[in-house]
Design a protein around this motif. Structure first.
Motif, PDB file in Angstrom:
ATOM      1  N   ALA A  27      -0.252  25.175 -10.905  1.00 50.91           N
ATOM      2  CA  ALA A  27      -0.053  25.087  -9.439  1.00 50.91           C
ATOM      3  C   ALA A  27      -0.402  25.169  -8.575  1.00 50.91           C
ATOM      4  N   TRP A  28      -1.467  25.611  -8.012  1.00 55.49           N
ATOM      5  CA  TRP A  28      -2.035  25.620  -6.818  1.00 55.49           C
ATOM      6  C   TRP A  28      -2.476  23.548  -6.311  1.00 55.49           C
ATOM      7  N   SER A  29      -2.548  22.864  -8.206  1.00 55.37           N
ATOM      8  CA  SER A  29      -2.859  21.587  -7.640  1.00 55.37           C
ATOM      9  C   SER A  29      -1.356  20.846  -7.123  1.00 55.37           C
ATOM     10  N   TRP A  30      -1.026  21.208  -8.764  1.00 53.71           N
ATOM     11  CA  TRP A  30       0.462  19.982  -7.307  1.00 53.71           C
ATOM     12  C   TRP A  30       0.995  20.761  -6.310  1.00 53.71           C
ATOM     13  N   LEU A  31       0.998  21.771  -5.509  1.00 55.48           N
ATOM     14  CA  LEU A  31       1.540  22.052  -4.072  1.00 55.48           C
ATOM     15  C   LEU A  31       0.257  21.433  -3.379  1.00 55.48           C
ATOM     16  N   ALA A  32      -1.181  20.834  -3.464  1.00 55.32           N
ATOM     17  CA  ALA A  32      -1.908  20.555  -2.737  1.00 55.32           C
ATOM     18  C   ALA A  32      -1.680  19.244  -3.043  1.00 55.32           C
ATOM     19  N   ARG A  33      -1.015  18.196  -3.436  1.00 60.09           N
ATOM     20  CA  ARG A  33      -0.564  17.337  -4.470  1.00 60.09           C
ATOM     21  C   ARG A  33       0.758  16.434  -3.533  1.00 60.09           C
ATOM     22  N   ASN A  34       1.905  17.569  -3.814  1.00 61.33           N
ATOM     23  CA  ASN A  34       2.888  17.017  -2.976  1.00 61.33           C
ATOM     24  C   ASN A  34       3.606  17.884  -1.865  1.00 61.33           C
ATOM     25  N   GLY A  35       3.048  19.469  -1.481  1.00 55.03           N
ATOM     26  CA  GLY A  35       3.295  19.995  -0.161  1.00 55.03           C
ATOM     27  C   GLY A  35       2.927  19.130   0.814  1.00 55.03           C
ATOM     28  N   SER A  36       2.383  18.266   0.843  1.00 51.66           N
ATOM     29  CA  SER A  36       2.076  17.467   2.390  1.00 51.66           C
ATOM     30  C   SER A  36       2.992  16.796   2.213  1.00 51.66           C
ATOM     31  N   GLN A  37       3.781  16.092   1.169  1.00 51.14           N
ATOM     32  CA  GLN A  37       4.736  14.845   1.315  1.00 51.14           C
ATOM     33  C   GLN A  37       6.030  15.238   1.616  1.00 51.14           C
ATOM     34  N   GLN A  38       6.089  16.201   1.639  1.00 52.87           N
ATOM     35  CA  GLN A  38       7.926  16.602   1.688  1.00 52.87           C
ATOM     36  C   GLN A  38       8.100  18.510   2.307  1.00 52.87           C
ATOM     37  N   PRO A  39       9.070  18.964   2.895  1.00 58.45           N
ATOM     38  CA  PRO A  39       8.495  20.324   3.689  1.00 58.45           C
ATOM     39  C   PRO A  39       9.583  21.036   2.037  1.00 58.45           C
ATOM     40  N   CYS A  40       8.423  20.899   1.030  1.00 58.40           N
ATOM     41  CA  CYS A  40       9.247  22.180   0.065  1.00 58.40           C
ATOM     42  C   CYS A  40       8.484  23.166  -0.263  1.00 58.40           C
ATOM     43  N   ALA A  41       7.208  23.498   0.243  1.00 56.68           N
ATOM     44  CA  ALA A  41       6.263  25.385   0.303  1.00 56.68           C
ATOM     45  C   ALA A  41       6.435  25.312   1.436  1.00 56.68           C
ATOM     46  N   VAL A  42       6.523  26.359   1.747  1.00 58.60           N
ATOM     47  CA  VAL A  42       5.892  27.643   2.759  1.00 58.60           C
ATOM     48  C   VAL A  42       4.530  28.546   1.821  1.00 58.60           C
ATOM     49  N   LEU A  43       3.111  28.879   2.199  1.00 58.40           N
ATOM     50  CA  LEU A  43       2.152  29.311   1.852  1.00 58.40           C
ATOM     51  C   LEU A  43       2.413  30.639   2.185  1.00 58.40           C
ATOM     52  N   VAL A  44       2.139  32.194   1.294  1.00 57.45           N
ATOM     53  CA  VAL A  44       2.287  33.584   2.475  1.00 57.45           C
ATOM     54  C   VAL A  44       0.865  33.877   1.493  1.00 57.45           C
ATOM     55  N   THR A  45      -0.215  34.695   1.679  1.00 64.12           N
ATOM     56  CA  THR A  45      -0.814  35.641   1.268  1.00 64.12           C
ATOM     57  C   THR A  45      -0.279  37.255   1.616  1.00 64.12           C
ATOM     58  N   SER A  46       0.034  37.845   0.720  1.00 64.84           N
ATOM     59  CA  SER A  46      -0.138  39.621   1.423  1.00 64.84           C
ATOM     60  C   SER A  46      -0.717  40.656   0.348  1.00 64.84           C
ATOM     61  N   GLU A  47      -0.812  41.802   0.686  1.00 63.52           N
ATOM     62  CA  GLU A  47      -1.149  42.625  -0.267  1.00 63.52           C
ATOM     63  C   GLU A  47      -0.455  43.317  -0.728  1.00 63.52           C
TER      64      GLU A  47
ATOM     65  N   LEU B  90      -5.182  40.729  -2.372  1.00 62.92           N
ATOM     66  CA  LEU B  90      -5.150  40.069  -1.603  1.00 62.92           C
ATOM     67  C   LEU B  90      -4.269  38.574  -2.525  1.00 62.92           C
ATOM     68  N   HIS B  91      -2.985  39.063  -2.351  1.00 63.11           N
ATOM     69  CA  HIS B  91      -1.472  38.822  -3.380  1.00 63.11           C
ATOM     70  C   HIS B  91      -1.485  37.192  -2.748  1.00 63.11           C
ATOM     71  N   ALA B  92      -1.720  35.783  -3.049  1.00 63.62           N
ATOM     72  CA  ALA B  92      -0.840  34.579  -2.645  1.00 63.62           C
ATOM     73  C   ALA B  92       0.470  33.962  -3.463  1.00 63.62           C
ATOM     74  N   TYR B  93       1.292  33.540  -2.819  1.00 66.26           N
ATOM     75  CA  TYR B  93       2.562  33.366  -3.317  1.00 66.26           C
ATOM     76  C   TYR B  93       3.322  31.773  -2.534  1.00 66.26           C
ATOM     77  N   ALA B  94       3.861  31.144  -2.559  1.00 68.61           N
ATOM     78  CA  ALA B  94       4.730  30.044  -2.437  1.00 68.61           C
ATOM     79  C   ALA B  94       6.151  30.894  -2.286  1.00 68.61           C
ATOM     80  N   VAL B  95       7.265  30.429  -0.812  1.00 68.43           N
ATOM     81  CA  VAL B  95       8.538  29.956  -1.411  1.00 68.43           C
ATOM     82  C   VAL B  95       8.792  28.685  -1.301  1.00 68.43           C
ATOM     83  N   VAL B  96       9.239  27.946  -2.086  1.00 65.09           N
ATOM     84  CA  VAL B  96       9.690  27.236  -2.185  1.00 65.09           C
ATOM     85  C   VAL B  96      11.207  26.412  -2.419  1.00 65.09           C
TER      86      VAL B  96
END
Length: 316
Positions: A73-93, A22-28
């Motif tokens: 990358a994950w740390s930046w998303l954790a700090r900033n993703g909740s502050q403004q609508p800039c990212a969607v997280l996706v997991t997929s095979e 399972l791979h993890a992605y973000a649409v930013v």
């Protein structure tokens, strides 16, 4: 928030992934944060709307995230993703190229026989409304706007979708549960729903879902002072309630909506209960004048009466 604190806030459905399968992605969205996607230092990223440099600067990117959930990358998303609508997280095979190809199929939607529009599903609030997220109290339209078949076609290649709501809460949408709710006879290979087509009801829901944000965009651009005393979340909630109030007077055009919401933010949310204002608004409701025309004709005395009425209502 320190990086180490941010890194441990990820829920189990992200932390416990079988990374071999399972791979993890973000649409930013660089339109929301210009540092994206470069700040993530991702192994791979690609713009969903083309390779032209001017387009890439303000268009969504699919970004491959590293397996290490404690990475930069994950740390930046954790700090900033909740502050403004800039990212969607996706997991997929799916691998990066396969997922990119899949997501491209959902960028356009036919809204009538002659019009195709860009479907901005990378906006977390739009995606949540499209797929349906009843536990998100910050959504103006909870959805789903997609039909069951459209939801399944979008979700069939995904495992989970995550997004932060306007209050900073991370939501999970289990994509495979969305697929499982579709009747077996409907088919979910995407062939029957692509290219995407929305009926009149879906178009109305989509327009409604995005209206408060459009109104706020116009106010930020032209009258930022009316927003300055409240947080973004407070302004959004007030805009939603004022758009609802505007519907009572058949106010629908964007210019009139912006002026109505702006008036409510200046005079108070219940400015329309003032008898003199209510009398004028009746003319707007019956179509004898627009709200903008009505507003420009009001005396300072009526405006002050409306402000006082709204204040008294708020104090009750």
């Amino acid at each position: 928030m320190p990086v180490q604190e941010a890194a441990i806030t990820w829920p189990s459905w992200l932390c416990d992934r079988d990374t071999a399968a399972l791979h993890a992605y973000a649409v930013v969205d660089p339109a929301q944060d210009k540092r994206l996607p470069a700040v993530l230092h991702a192994p791979r990223n690609a713009c969903l709307l083309g390779d032209d440099a001017s387009i890439r600067e303000a268009s969504p990117h699919l970004v491959e995230l590293p397996d290490d959930i404690d990475s930069r990358a994950w740390s930046w998303l954790a700090r900033n993703g909740s502050q403004q609508p800039c990212a969607v997280l996706v997991t997929s095979e799916l691998g990066f190229d396969e997922l990119f190809t899949h997501l491209l199929k959902f960028l356009d939607v036919q809204v009538n026989q002659s019009t195709t529009m860009l479907l901005a599903w990378w906006d977390p609030a739009v995606l949540a409304s499209l797929l349906g997220q009843p536990d998100d109290d910050t959504l103006y339209v909870k959805g789903p706007i997609f039909t069951a078949e459209q939801k399944a076609a979008f979700a069939m290649s995904l495992c989970d979708v995550g997004y932060w709501d306007r209050a900073g809460t991370l939501h999970r949408m289990n994509a495979q549960q969305l697929v499982a709710t579709v009747p077996a006879t409907s088919g979910i290979d995407g062939g029957s729903v692509l290219p995407l087509t929305f009926d009149v009801g879906q178009v109305r829901k989509l327009v409604r879902a995005t209206t408060p944000d459009q109104v706020l965009y116009e106010l930020r651009l032209n009258r930022p002072g009316v927003l300055s005393d409240r947080s973004d979340l407070e302004n959004y909630g007030l805009a939603c309630r004022l758009v609802d109030a505007a519907e009572r007077y058949a106010i629908r055009g964007m210019r009139d909506l912006v002026n109505f919401v702006g008036a409510g933010m200046i005079l108070g949310e219940r400015f329309d209960i003032c008898p003199a204002m209510a009398s004028e608004l009746e003319g707007v409701r019956t179509g004898t004048k627009t709200f903008t025309e009505m507003l420009s004709s009001l005396s300072p005395e009526v405006l002050e009466q409306a402000r006082q009425s709204s204040m008294e209502c708020a104090e009750r």
